[in-house]
Design a protein around this motif. Structure first.
Motif, PDB file in Angstrom:
ATOM      1  N   TRP A 528     137.079 -32.733  38.212  1.00  0.00           N
ATOM      2  CA  TRP A 528     137.133 -34.101  37.679  1.00  0.00           C
ATOM      3  C   TRP A 528     135.756 -34.548  37.202  1.00  0.00           C
ATOM      4  O   TRP A 528     135.600 -35.094  36.109  1.00  0.00           O
ATOM      5  CB  TRP A 528     137.666 -35.041  38.758  1.00  0.00           C
ATOM      6  CG  TRP A 528     137.924 -36.432  38.265  1.00  0.00           C
ATOM      7  CD1 TRP A 528     139.068 -36.895  37.684  1.00  0.00           C
ATOM      8  CD2 TRP A 528     137.025 -37.552  38.328  1.00  0.00           C
ATOM      9  NE1 TRP A 528     138.940 -38.228  37.375  1.00  0.00           N
ATOM     10  CE2 TRP A 528     137.701 -38.648  37.761  1.00  0.00           C
ATOM     11  CE3 TRP A 528     135.730 -37.721  38.808  1.00  0.00           C
ATOM     12  CZ2 TRP A 528     137.106 -39.912  37.656  1.00  0.00           C
ATOM     13  CZ3 TRP A 528     135.139 -38.979  38.696  1.00  0.00           C
ATOM     14  CH2 TRP A 528     135.820 -40.052  38.139  1.00  0.00           C
ATOM     15  N   LEU A 529     134.741 -34.302  38.009  1.00  0.00           N
ATOM     16  CA  LEU A 529     133.384 -34.691  37.638  1.00  0.00           C
ATOM     17  C   LEU A 529     132.896 -33.914  36.417  1.00  0.00           C
ATOM     18  O   LEU A 529     132.164 -34.455  35.572  1.00  0.00           O
ATOM     19  CB  LEU A 529     132.435 -34.460  38.817  1.00  0.00           C
ATOM     20  CG  LEU A 529     132.578 -35.447  39.980  1.00  0.00           C
ATOM     21  CD1 LEU A 529     131.784 -34.960  41.196  1.00  0.00           C
ATOM     22  CD2 LEU A 529     132.122 -36.844  39.574  1.00  0.00           C
ATOM     23  N   HIS A 530     133.301 -32.670  36.315  1.00  0.00           N
ATOM     24  CA  HIS A 530     132.920 -31.824  35.187  1.00  0.00           C
ATOM     25  C   HIS A 530     133.346 -32.474  33.866  1.00  0.00           C
ATOM     26  O   HIS A 530     132.554 -32.583  32.912  1.00  0.00           O
ATOM     27  CB  HIS A 530     133.605 -30.463  35.370  1.00  0.00           C
ATOM     28  CG  HIS A 530     133.062 -29.362  34.530  1.00  0.00           C
ATOM     29  ND1 HIS A 530     133.867 -28.631  33.685  1.00  0.00           N
ATOM     30  CD2 HIS A 530     131.820 -28.844  34.407  1.00  0.00           C
ATOM     31  CE1 HIS A 530     133.146 -27.703  33.079  1.00  0.00           C
ATOM     32  NE2 HIS A 530     131.894 -27.813  33.500  1.00  0.00           N
ATOM     33  N   VAL A 531     134.598 -32.935  33.813  1.00  0.00           N
ATOM     34  CA  VAL A 531     135.096 -33.598  32.606  1.00  0.00           C
ATOM     35  C   VAL A 531     134.405 -34.940  32.399  1.00  0.00           C
ATOM     36  O   VAL A 531     134.030 -35.302  31.279  1.00  0.00           O
ATOM     37  CB  VAL A 531     136.627 -33.771  32.675  1.00  0.00           C
ATOM     38  CG1 VAL A 531     137.141 -34.591  31.488  1.00  0.00           C
ATOM     39  CG2 VAL A 531     137.323 -32.415  32.701  1.00  0.00           C
ATOM     40  N   GLU A 532     134.215 -35.690  33.486  1.00  0.00           N
ATOM     41  CA  GLU A 532     133.567 -37.000  33.352  1.00  0.00           C
ATOM     42  C   GLU A 532     132.141 -36.862  32.826  1.00  0.00           C
ATOM     43  O   GLU A 532     131.669 -37.698  32.042  1.00  0.00           O
ATOM     44  CB  GLU A 532     133.572 -37.733  34.696  1.00  0.00           C
ATOM     45  CG  GLU A 532     134.936 -38.211  35.123  1.00  0.00           C
ATOM     46  CD  GLU A 532     135.582 -39.123  34.109  1.00  0.00           C
ATOM     47  OE1 GLU A 532     134.998 -40.192  33.809  1.00  0.00           O
ATOM     48  OE2 GLU A 532     136.662 -38.779  33.591  1.00  0.00           O
TER      49      GLU A 532
END
Length: 559
Positions: A528-532
């Protein structure tokens, strides 16, 4: 987290609600049709203004006194029934509406038949044309085949449907539940599939909206409430218990048994969409750097030789930025000077071979390891067994996976429950060739074998968490937990497809493991953080930029 539903789960929830006596199927159909119309006017407000022209309307279209024109394609099931409701509601708003039916009206399900007859009192119903045609309209409604589709689109209408959706540049296309021909469980086309600008679905999004072709064919997803209860299911057993609650009204014991048997055979795992990280990982990240650095874990990232250290350095930077207290790069002698010139906050240890790694691992404060990025296949074959024998949390990526392509069972025999595998499509196929073959087969019936099915099967076989990378990243654990981290729709980040981004993701997971976060949650949160981070930076992103966006992303989450 938001639960996604398979077609079977949605049918079971609807049936349970109807059997309880709190709602009728006809009411659900009416609310569904109203939800579609509501979603259309929310997406294109100009369509609700008499005399205006939608942004994608045919410029040459001459409006008659009734204003906008709609074409509604209805199918032989309850999806077609929803279409009749939409047609009626648009006509009541003053639209000129043409309705086409595929199938025999005498064979429509009871609720769809009622709405068919209601429309007949208002307008004509024409048989769906075969072959190529392109209606002159402002709005095209696809209510042919929805989540209940279990076979390929009939050839009699496949050419027509394909032509319509290839030439819809001058009207807006809306699908009811799913574009016709799209498997609601896998996102794969069963033969020809329609394509929409907006897909309106009910109660919850379906798994197929976020997998494979689902996002590109669905356009934008709007989820509308149709009055069904919204429980939160922890696992499949809880879902089945809710559906089969003996307090709910059931017509007969025989039907109850049949329903239970069907659920046991048809239901798949409860799949969740990674939307906001779980509170557990967030709470641990929120602690920041308070306390001693070793309280936040010590990650070891193993590197390849000279000229091949960049991937490991990207992973190490990701692990450090996401909150690991210390991060050490384990490098062979040939790369020591190269790495030393490139790093500051990261630490450096010489790891020449398996014996050298075993010596380093005597430091029990090293609680999370990452190996694979730039490691080299030969070096991976030597070091992976040493790491896995140590029994510590470990992320295996890239070369650490490819090194066992000729003997995947050897790798599976060494893995443990705190291991995480992060294959892309090619690596997945090398480790799980039979599973990949099933996934790559052209589906002819539904529910088709999906990326969710494949990842769950792989996780059970490997005995650890598997993160199957892609814009539709699927994360699964051996116990049946499964989630999708989607980089589609409002979270689309195509610039994330850049060299080294997967190495950073491996580092993110490793850093969270070092913080003491469980493997499944670590993989979900990192993805999730990777995409954000990619969305925070925007176009022009390169892998080095990803870790540097974490502070801004954390601030937006109130950390």
């Amino acid at each position: 987290m938001t639960e996604l539903l398979t077609a079977a789960q949605m049918r079971a929830i609807e049936k349970a609600a109807i059997d309880s006596g709190k709602v009728t199927g006809l009411e659900l159909m009416e609310w569904a049709g109203r939800g579609v119309v509501e979603a259309i006017f929310e997406e294109w407000p100009e369509l609700g203004k008499r005399g205006s022209s939608p942004s994608r309307s045919r410029e040459y279209l001459e409006k008659d006194e009734e204003g906008f024109r709609a074409v509604v394609l209805c199918g032989p099931g309850n999806n077609g029934g929803d279409g009749f409701v939409v047609a009626r509601l648009l006509r009541e708003r003053g639209w000129a509406v043409e309705v086409f039916l595929y199938g025999d009206p005498e064979k429509l399900p009871p609720d769809a038949r009622v709405n068919y007859e209601r429309w007949v009192e208002m307008g004509e119903i024409l048989p769906l044309p075969e072959g190529t045609w392109s209606p002159h309209c402002d709005l095209h409604i696809d209510a042919l085949f929805g989540t209940g589709l279990t076979r390929e689109i009939p050839k009699a209408i496949s050419y027509s449907l394909s032509y319509l959706h290839k030439h819809h540049a001058h009207f807006v296309a809306v699908a009811v539940d799913t574009p016709s021909g799209l498997c609601a469980d896998s996102g794969r086309a069963l033969g020809v599939s329609g394509k929409a600008d907006l897909t309106v679905t009910f109660h919850r999004s379906k798994v197929g909206h976020y997998l494979s072709e689902g996002p590109t064919r669905s356009g934008k997803i709007a989820v509308k409430d149709i009055g069904l209860p919204v429980p939160a299911f922890k696992d499949e057993a809880e879902l089945l218990a809710w559906v089969n609650n003996p307090k709910r009204k059931r017509p007969s014991a025989e039907e109850l048994k049949a329903e239970t048997d069907r659920l046991a055979s048809e239901h798949k795992a409860v799949v969740r969409l990674v939307a906001v990280p779980a509170t557990g990982p967030w709470a641990k990240i929120r602690k920041g750097n308070a306390g001693h650095k070793y309280a936040h874990g010590h990650a070891l990232i193993l590197s390849g030789g000279s000229g091949k250290t960049g991937a490991a350095r990207l992973a190490a930077r990701g692990a450090l930025r996401i909150g690991a207290g210390l991060v050490t790069l384990g490098v062979p002698p040939s790369a020591q000077m190269e790495v030393a010139e490139q790093i500051t906050a990261l630490m450096l240890r010489r790891v020449e071979n398996g014996d050298g790694l075993a010596e380093v691992l005597k430091d029990e404060r090293l609680n999370a390891l990452c190996l694979g990025p730039g490691l080299g296949v030969e070096r991976a074959r030597e070091l992976v067994p040493v790491v896995l024998r140590a029994g510590r949390a470990a992320v295996l990526d890239a070369d650490a996976l490819s090194a066992f392509a000729d003997a995947p069972d050897q790798l599976f025999g060494m893995l443990h429950e705190t291991s995480v595998l992060t294959p892309h499509g090619g690596e997945f196929a090398r480790l799980f060739p039979d599973i990949a073959d099933k996934l790559n087969e052209t589906p002819t019936k539904g529910p088709a074998y999906s990326k969710v099915d494949a990842t769950l099967e792989a996780a059970r076989r490997a005995g650890c968490v598997v993160l199957f990378k892609g814009p539709d990243t699927v994360i699964a654990a051996p116990d049946g937990r499964c989630s999708i981290n989607s980089a589609h729709y409002e979270r689309a980040a195509p610039w994330l497809a850049t060299a080294g981004s997967g190495d950073v993701l491996a580092g993110f997971i490793t850093g969270l493991l070092a913080r003491g976060i469980a493997p499944m949650q670590a993989a979900e949160t990192a993805a999730w953080l990777h995409v954000e981070c990619a969305r925070e930076f925007g176009p022009g992103l390169i892998a080095e930029d990803l870790p540097e966006q974490l502070p801004a992303v954390f601030r937006k989450q109130g950390l």
